[in-house]
Scaffold this active site. Structure first.
Site, short mmCIF file in Angstrom:
data_model
loop_
_atom_site.label_atom_id
_atom_site.label_comp_id
_atom_site.label_asym_id
_atom_site.label_seq_id
_atom_site.Cartn_x
_atom_site.Cartn_y
_atom_site.Cartn_z
N ARG A 71 0.83 -1.21 0.00
CA ARG A 71 0.00 0.00 0.00
C ARG A 71 0.87 1.26 0.00
NH1 ARG A 71 -2.43 -0.08 4.63
NH2 ARG A 71 -1.70 1.92 5.37
N TYR A 124 -15.78 18.13 -15.78
CA TYR A 124 -16.23 16.75 -15.59
C TYR A 124 -17.27 16.71 -14.47
CZ TYR A 124 -15.93 11.67 -15.14
OH TYR A 124 -16.22 10.34 -15.10
N ASP A 197 -7.01 19.42 -14.94
CA ASP A 197 -7.33 18.07 -15.42
C ASP A 197 -7.04 18.08 -16.91
OD1 ASP A 197 -8.56 15.82 -16.48
OD2 ASP A 197 -10.19 15.84 -15.01
N LYS A 222 -8.15 6.91 -19.87
CA LYS A 222 -8.46 7.39 -21.22
C LYS A 222 -7.25 7.21 -22.14
CE LYS A 222 -12.20 8.39 -18.96
NZ LYS A 222 -12.47 9.66 -18.31
C1 LIG Z 1 -13.03 10.11 -17.10
C2 LIG Z 1 -12.63 11.42 -16.54
C3 LIG Z 1 -12.39 11.58 -15.17
C4 LIG Z 1 -12.58 10.47 -14.17
O1 LIG Z 1 -11.67 9.47 -14.40
P1 LIG Z 1 -11.94 7.93 -13.94
O2 LIG Z 1 -10.72 7.24 -14.38
O3 LIG Z 1 -13.18 7.49 -14.65
O4 LIG Z 1 -12.15 7.96 -12.48
C5 LIG Z 1 -11.97 12.83 -14.74
N1 LIG Z 1 -11.81 13.85 -15.59
C6 LIG Z 1 -12.05 13.74 -16.91
C7 LIG Z 1 -11.84 14.91 -17.80
C8 LIG Z 1 -12.46 12.51 -17.43
O5 LIG Z 1 -12.68 12.40 -18.74
#
Ligand SMILES: *Cc1c(COP(=O)(O)O)cnc(C)c1O
Length: 414
Positions: A71, A124, A197, A222
């Site tokens: 962890r 998001y 982000d 992604k």
């Molecule tokens: C998908 C996404 C998230 C969340 O990510 P997860 O891996 O699904 O928890 C946050 N910000 C953006 C811009 C996203 O496309």
């Protein structure tokens, strides 16, 4: 690009070299070319004396070969983190089991009760929900400000309380591009931390740290992983900031297992290649759709018609793989178009090799009333297309065939 990543990765090394080798990715005791998957929850010591020497070294802040318990970190996860830091141009990176785990861990670590957060709109949905509903339970308030509106941002600052500005670039679904220079200048003036982000951009298209942003977060689910086969998230930044997050990760427990960490590292080897293809295909598709009589409007930062095209040109090396557009048609007509497509899957998410398409009014905002959707700017005829790495000619032919009934119904000459 005028903004070079401020890290110790040799600047002569290009994106693909970093993506394949990271920071010494292949260095391991087995000589394997690929990163070993060390599937172990705990790690042994030869003797009590060894253990004590290890603990003393660690307490003094010295480097250790491995942690005593997974962890706290593990060799496979470490290797991926080094590669992510090298790609994004940061000192250090921390991997989490999802993008949301990464984001929420930063916020829970750096915020205190009675502080205040500013977040830009078109972000998001779950990030916004976390700020507005979850953080409120800890007396942390959030103000949402219009995108790229520095006057609104400054007006929202509460002296001594505002601590952080959160923005995304490009955003979802309108692919707005944050003016990072202006954002950093404004935030610094008020001594605020900044978080971007950067999921939609990837480190291949944009490097926010080079502009002075404090935290870069990605949903590695992604483009970084790129194959729609795992969930992961990452935070990248300065050494001391990541060290604080490492301490809190140990308590919050959001660590990735070695298997998905390995898959992420494997996927990242091709990220520069994939993103080049996503960029090129998305640009072609955006241009094609913009000229199509059944399409009302296209949102793509690579098009001069996009409100942030000039900013995107100045600070991005590519415009990304997502194209958003509005059809000349109703909610049902738009759904019909999506159902006629044969290549893109109807699915949430983005950034994988497979093209994914969805209608936000139905997929992500189905639980909202038409009035609530309108207030959020989610139109019935809006489509978000995550362009995969299939041949662009095939994707365009598929889009044209699915658009044909809409064009014909309106008796628009082709
Ligand atoms: C998908 C996404 C998230 C969340 O990510 P997860 O891996 O699904 O928890 C946050 N910000 C953006 C811009 C996203 O496309």
């Amino acid at each position: 690009m005028s903004h070079e990543p401020p890290n110790d990765c040799p600047p002569a090394r290009g994106d693909s070299t970093r993506a394949v080798h990271g920071a010494g990715a292949a260095q391991n005791p087995y000589g394997s070319v690929t990163t070993p998957i060390i599937q172990s929850a705990t790690f042994t010591f030869a003797s009590t004396a060894d253990l004590i020497a290890y603990l003393k070294r660690k307490a003094a802040g010295g480097a250790v070969d491995y942690e005593e318990y997974a962890r706290f970190g593990s060799p496979t996860v470490d290797a991926v983190e080094k590669k992510l830091a090298a790609l994004e141009g940061g000192d250090d990176a921390l991997l989490y089991p999802s993008g949301m785990a990464a984001l929420t861990s930063v916020l829970l670590t750096i915020l205190r009760p009675e502080t205040h957060v500013i977040i830009t709109d078109d972000c998001y949905r779950h990030t916004l929900e976390f700020c507005l509903n979850f953080l409120r339970k800890y007396q942390i308030e959030t103000t949402v400000v219009p995108f790229n509106d520095m006057a609104a941002l400054e007006a929202a600052v509460i002296p001594k309380k505002t601590r952080l500005v959160i923005s995304e670039s490009p955003t979802n679904p309108y692919l707005r591009v944050a003016d990072l220079d202006a954002l950093v200048r404004t935030a610094k003036k008020h001594r605020l931390l900044t978080l971007i982000d950067s999921t939609f951009a990837t480190p291949i298209n944009q490097r926010p740290l080079a502009f002075g942003i404090d935290f870069v977060v990605h949903s590695a689910t992604k483009y970084l992983a790129g194959h729609n086969d795992l969930l992961a998230g990452v935070v990248i930044g300065r050494k001391d900031r990541i060290a604080a997050l490492r301490d809190s990760r140990l308590l919050l427990g959001g660590i990735v297992d070695p298997q998905p960490a390995y898959l992420l590292e494997r996927g990242m080897k091709t990220v520069a290649l994939r993103v080049a293809q996503h960029n090129a295909s998305a640009q072609r598709i955006a241009e094609h759709l913009e000229g199509h009589p059944a399409v009302e409007r296209v949102w793509y930062p690579g098009l001069p018609s996009h409100p942030d095209h000039a900013i995107a040109e100045a600070q991005m090396r590519g415009f990304g793989g997502v194209v958003t557009f509005e059809l000349r048609g109703s909610l049902d007509a738009t759904a019909g178009f999506i159902d006629r497509l044969t290549i893109p899957h109807l699915a949430a998410s983005l950034g994988g090799v497979e093209s994914l398409i969805q209608q936000p009014a139905i997929m992500s905002h189905f639980d909202k009333s038409p009035e609530e959707r309108a207030a959020l700017g989610i139109k019935d005829n809006l489509v978000r297309f995550s362009v995969g790495i299939e041949d662009a000619d095939d994707l365009i032919a598929d889009l044209d065939a699915a658009l044909e009934p809409l064009r014909a119904a309106r008796s628009i000459p082709s």
